[in-house]
Design a protein around this motif. Structure first.
Motif, PDB file in Angstrom:
ATOM      1  N   THR A 179     -24.174 -24.486 -22.341  1.00  0.00           N
ATOM      2  CA  THR A 179     -23.981 -25.200 -21.113  1.00  0.00           C
ATOM      3  C   THR A 179     -23.824 -24.099 -20.192  1.00  0.00           C
ATOM      4  O   THR A 179     -23.116 -22.977 -20.402  1.00  0.00           O
ATOM      5  CB  THR A 179     -22.867 -26.136 -21.084  1.00  0.00           C
ATOM      6  OG1 THR A 179     -22.702 -26.801 -19.846  1.00  0.00           O
ATOM      7  CG2 THR A 179     -21.478 -25.453 -21.281  1.00  0.00           C
ATOM      8  N   GLU A 180     -24.489 -24.090 -19.090  1.00  0.00           N
ATOM      9  CA  GLU A 180     -24.213 -22.853 -18.027  1.00  0.00           C
ATOM     10  C   GLU A 180     -23.777 -23.417 -16.683  1.00  0.00           C
ATOM     11  O   GLU A 180     -24.073 -24.606 -16.218  1.00  0.00           O
ATOM     12  CB  GLU A 180     -25.600 -22.194 -17.787  1.00  0.00           C
ATOM     13  CG  GLU A 180     -26.117 -21.471 -19.154  1.00  0.00           C
ATOM     14  CD  GLU A 180     -27.516 -20.821 -18.772  1.00  0.00           C
ATOM     15  OE1 GLU A 180     -27.764 -19.875 -19.553  1.00  0.00           O
ATOM     16  OE2 GLU A 180     -28.337 -21.249 -18.260  1.00  0.00           O
ATOM     17  N   ILE A 181     -23.254 -22.578 -16.046  1.00  0.00           N
ATOM     18  CA  ILE A 181     -22.720 -22.816 -14.513  1.00  0.00           C
ATOM     19  C   ILE A 181     -23.315 -21.972 -13.760  1.00  0.00           C
ATOM     20  O   ILE A 181     -23.407 -20.783 -13.881  1.00  0.00           O
ATOM     21  CB  ILE A 181     -21.259 -22.711 -14.717  1.00  0.00           C
ATOM     22  CG1 ILE A 181     -20.294 -23.289 -15.956  1.00  0.00           C
ATOM     23  CG2 ILE A 181     -20.441 -22.949 -13.391  1.00  0.00           C
ATOM     24  CD1 ILE A 181     -18.917 -23.008 -16.014  1.00  0.00           C
ATOM     25  N   ILE A 205     -27.540 -19.240  -8.700  1.00  0.00           N
ATOM     26  CA  ILE A 205     -27.293 -18.140  -9.490  1.00  0.00           C
ATOM     27  C   ILE A 205     -26.389 -18.433 -10.851  1.00  0.00           C
ATOM     28  O   ILE A 205     -25.218 -19.178 -10.272  1.00  0.00           O
ATOM     29  CB  ILE A 205     -26.906 -16.806  -8.790  1.00  0.00           C
ATOM     30  CG1 ILE A 205     -27.851 -16.453  -7.744  1.00  0.00           C
ATOM     31  CG2 ILE A 205     -26.522 -15.770  -9.677  1.00  0.00           C
ATOM     32  CD1 ILE A 205     -27.766 -15.135  -7.011  1.00  0.00           C
ATOM     33  N   GLU A 206     -26.926 -18.398 -11.876  1.00  0.00           N
ATOM     34  CA  GLU A 206     -26.162 -18.609 -13.031  1.00  0.00           C
ATOM     35  C   GLU A 206     -25.080 -17.693 -13.011  1.00  0.00           C
ATOM     36  O   GLU A 206     -25.300 -16.565 -13.323  1.00  0.00           O
ATOM     37  CB  GLU A 206     -27.170 -18.599 -14.224  1.00  0.00           C
ATOM     38  CG  GLU A 206     -26.488 -18.540 -15.583  1.00  0.00           C
ATOM     39  CD  GLU A 206     -27.309 -18.334 -16.737  1.00  0.00           C
ATOM     40  OE1 GLU A 206     -28.496 -18.296 -16.733  1.00  0.00           O
ATOM     41  OE2 GLU A 206     -26.906 -17.698 -17.831  1.00  0.00           O
ATOM     42  N   ILE A 207     -23.993 -18.141 -13.360  1.00  0.00           N
ATOM     43  CA  ILE A 207     -22.728 -16.924 -13.297  1.00  0.00           C
ATOM     44  C   ILE A 207     -22.249 -17.225 -14.726  1.00  0.00           C
ATOM     45  O   ILE A 207     -21.751 -16.154 -15.275  1.00  0.00           O
ATOM     46  CB  ILE A 207     -21.744 -17.292 -12.183  1.00  0.00           C
ATOM     47  CG1 ILE A 207     -21.257 -18.953 -12.101  1.00  0.00           C
ATOM     48  CG2 ILE A 207     -22.151 -16.916 -10.978  1.00  0.00           C
ATOM     49  CD1 ILE A 207     -19.848 -18.870 -11.376  1.00  0.00           C
ATOM     50  N   TRP A 208     -22.194 -18.366 -15.282  1.00  0.00           N
ATOM     51  CA  TRP A 208     -21.577 -18.382 -16.915  1.00  0.00           C
ATOM     52  C   TRP A 208     -22.271 -19.154 -17.746  1.00  0.00           C
ATOM     53  O   TRP A 208     -22.697 -20.393 -17.509  1.00  0.00           O
ATOM     54  CB  TRP A 208     -19.921 -18.747 -16.525  1.00  0.00           C
ATOM     55  CG  TRP A 208     -19.010 -18.322 -17.534  1.00  0.00           C
ATOM     56  CD1 TRP A 208     -19.532 -17.917 -18.826  1.00  0.00           C
ATOM     57  CD2 TRP A 208     -17.589 -18.772 -17.400  1.00  0.00           C
ATOM     58  NE1 TRP A 208     -17.939 -17.646 -19.307  1.00  0.00           N
ATOM     59  CE2 TRP A 208     -17.214 -18.116 -18.495  1.00  0.00           C
ATOM     60  CE3 TRP A 208     -16.764 -19.210 -16.537  1.00  0.00           C
ATOM     61  CZ2 TRP A 208     -15.673 -18.050 -18.778  1.00  0.00           C
ATOM     62  CZ3 TRP A 208     -15.501 -19.323 -16.825  1.00  0.00           C
ATOM     63  CH2 TRP A 208     -14.800 -18.676 -17.719  1.00  0.00           C
ATOM     64  N   ASN A 209     -22.335 -18.530 -18.774  1.00  0.00           N
ATOM     65  CA  ASN A 209     -23.201 -19.307 -19.998  1.00  0.00           C
ATOM     66  C   ASN A 209     -22.255 -19.305 -21.104  1.00  0.00           C
ATOM     67  O   ASN A 209     -21.353 -18.653 -21.584  1.00  0.00           O
ATOM     68  CB  ASN A 209     -24.286 -18.349 -20.429  1.00  0.00           C
ATOM     69  CG  ASN A 209     -25.114 -19.183 -21.324  1.00  0.00           C
ATOM     70  OD1 ASN A 209     -24.980 -20.372 -21.653  1.00  0.00           O
ATOM     71  ND2 ASN A 209     -26.180 -18.411 -21.975  1.00  0.00           N
ATOM     72  N   LEU A 210     -21.968 -20.737 -21.635  1.00  0.00           N
ATOM     73  CA  LEU A 210     -21.306 -20.911 -22.833  1.00  0.00           C
ATOM     74  C   LEU A 210     -22.145 -21.371 -23.879  1.00  0.00           C
ATOM     75  O   LEU A 210     -22.776 -22.285 -23.851  1.00  0.00           O
ATOM     76  CB  LEU A 210     -20.045 -22.216 -22.306  1.00  0.00           C
ATOM     77  CG  LEU A 210     -19.385 -22.247 -20.942  1.00  0.00           C
ATOM     78  CD1 LEU A 210     -18.584 -23.419 -20.964  1.00  0.00           C
ATOM     79  CD2 LEU A 210     -18.681 -20.973 -20.695  1.00  0.00           C
TER      80      LEU A 210
HETATM   81 MG    MG Z   1     -27.804 -18.033 -19.634  1.00  0.00          MG
END
Ligand code: MG
Ligand code: ATP
Ligand code: MG
Ligand code: MG
Length: 464
Positions: A179-181, A205-210
């Protein structure tokens, strides 16, 4: 909020949630011969995830130095073109080794972003894996993200766009949904939401990838549920800093502005917006930290990645009119910005500068002469650079292929990459005689020096 405070708040937050703070590991992976350079926070924990190594803790947090300039993750071609990509960057991460899973991971991320860093929740959009109803449900019903800002994304196999929300370590082994934020930098910036045709723009802009490691894929491709699922997350420190400093591009954050000013000082460039200054500021970080971690410029593997980065920076310096060694002087400025967080840099900064200077002296003359050859050829045929000239530049003048391609790209010149490979193949067949490569070339040593570090130029800017 300055970089140092951002790192600190991240680590403290996860420490307060029972995580052990683990120092960044080296850019040269100690446990994985298949990986050229550390490209994410999970690398040092790889064996813990697969269960062949164990640690005295089940929760960890780190700020990991990373390089993505070769191999599976290659952002070299993106530097200077997007607001969000570097070759070297710092990844903030939290990890669960069979401890907590989706619910806590998502709630921690949200709490940190909205409460600790104070981001307005309405600016955040999240993606989940197409089939991951569990994650969707947590976002929608527990965190309360409105449904129009939760986007389901596939696994990129046959998908129309680049987004990929299914992570795997390799063809077999641990894998699972992500899941990406994303942060929305505003409607005045071109680009669509994740999963849309223009998602590659820089508005969202993607900041965090879980990553939720949930399965183990066997040789036959069958997925088995892991008895103890794990969590691996990564957030780009520079992207978060841009958000927190109310700027759009990573290159506008405090740390980069200082390096850009230093690059302008050393090259005499007057326009601080000049793209070449961004490239140089980016590349001094990658170059210096690779040397700190023991890489020496050379003609193969990670050594060649380093050489390519340095030479590319020098070419951008040359473009700004600087024909003397200058790049090494930026080590001092980098140390002012990052030496406190990375005492390993402070400790060897002199050696780093000396090594870069030696590489500059070494390449300086051939860069100058190679540029003349290139300009002469382009004067003859302005629209296209042929493979034979690119190969001559490569073999005799030490121009890495990506450097030549970069020049063509910025001038909108067609570049015959296939012709280059043909010229190289022909040269190999006749034993390197044709271009004098055998005598002079520092890079090209026949078969063993394959192009390591990128897959294909054509795809490099879209490698995800
Ligand atoms: Mg990513
Ligand atoms: P993007 O789609 O923007 O290229 P990614 O999906 O390739 O990013 P991940 O592999 O998910 O990135 O890495 C985790 C986080 O690390 C990203 O969410 C981002 O914040 C950061 N990151 C990734 N690549 C870079 C880079 N080249 N420079 C700076 N930060 C990066
Ligand atoms: Mg992505
Ligand atoms: Mg990427």
């Amino acid at each position: 909020m300055k970089s140092s405070e951002i790192r600190d708040k991240f680590l403290k937050f996860f420490e307060s949630k029972g995580h052990t703070i683990v120092r960044s590991s080296s850019l040269v992976p100690g446990n994985d011969p298949t990986l050229m350079l550390t490209n994410s926070g999970m690398v040092q924990f790889k064996d813990v995830f697969t269960g062949t190594d164990s640690r005295p803790y089940t929760r960890a947090t780190s700020v990991q130095r990373c390089v993505r300039a070769g191999g599976k993750h290659n952002d070299l071609e993106n530097v200077g073109y997007t607001a969000r990509h570097h070759t070297f960057f710092e990844m903030l991460g939290n990890f669960s080794f069979g401890d907590y899973f989706k619910r806590d991971a998502i709630n921690y991320a949200w709490e940190l972003l909205t409460k600790v860093y104070g981001l307005p929740s309405e600016k955040l959009t999240v993606t989940v894996y197409m089939e991951d109803d569990e994650a969707y449900d947590i976002w929608a019903n527990e965190v309360g993200v409105p449904k129009e800002r939760i986007i389901r994304i596939g696994d990129n196999k046959g998908a129309r766009y680049a987004s990929d929300n299914f992570w795997q370590m390799a063809d077999t082994g641990p894998c699972g949904p992500c899941t990406e934020i994303f942060y929305d930098h505003g409607a005045d910036i071109p680009g669509g939401p994740p999963g849309s045709p223009d998602e590659d723009g820089d508005r969202f802009i993607e900041i965090w990838n879980l990553v939720f490691m949930q399965f183990n894929r066997d040789e036959a491709g069958v997925m088995h549920k892991l008895p103890k699922p794990c969590v691996d997350t990564g957030m780009g420190m520079e992207r978060l800093a841009a958000v927190l400093q109310h700027v759009h591009s990573n290159y506008e954050i405090d740390l980069f502005q200082a390096l850009i000013r230093a690059a302008a000082r050393e090259t005499g460039a007057l326009d601080l917006e000049n793209k070449s200054l961004r490239v140089i500021a980016d590349h001094i970080r990658a170059s210096a930290f690779m040397i700190v971690d023991g890489v020496i410029p050379g003609s193969e593997g990670r050594a060649y990645v380093l050489r390519r980065i340095i030479r590319r920076a020098l070419r951008h310096g040359h473009k700004l009119g600087q024909t003397k060694p200058f790049f090494f002087k930026l080590v001092q400025d980098l140390n002012i910005e990052m030496g406190a967080a990375y005492p390993e840099l402070a400790a060897v900064k002199k050696r780093v500068a000396d090594m870069i200077e030696a590489e500059e002296v070494n390449f300086g003359r051939t860069l100058e002469n190679g540029m003349k050859v290139l300009e002469a050829q382009l004067a003859k045929n302005p629209g296209k650079l042929d493979g034979a000239t690119a190969f001559l530049l490569y073999g005799t003048y030490g121009f890495p292929l990506d450097l030549t391609a970069d020049i063509c790209r910025e001038r909108n010149i067609e570049f015959d990459e296939a012709g280059f490979h043909e010229a190289m193949k022909r040269d190999k067949e006749i034993g390197g005689g044709g271009t004098g490569v055998k005598q002079k070339n520092v890079e090209y040593a026949g078969e063993k020096n394959k192009f390591v570090g990128y897959d294909s130029l054509a795809h490099a800017s879209r490698v995800v």
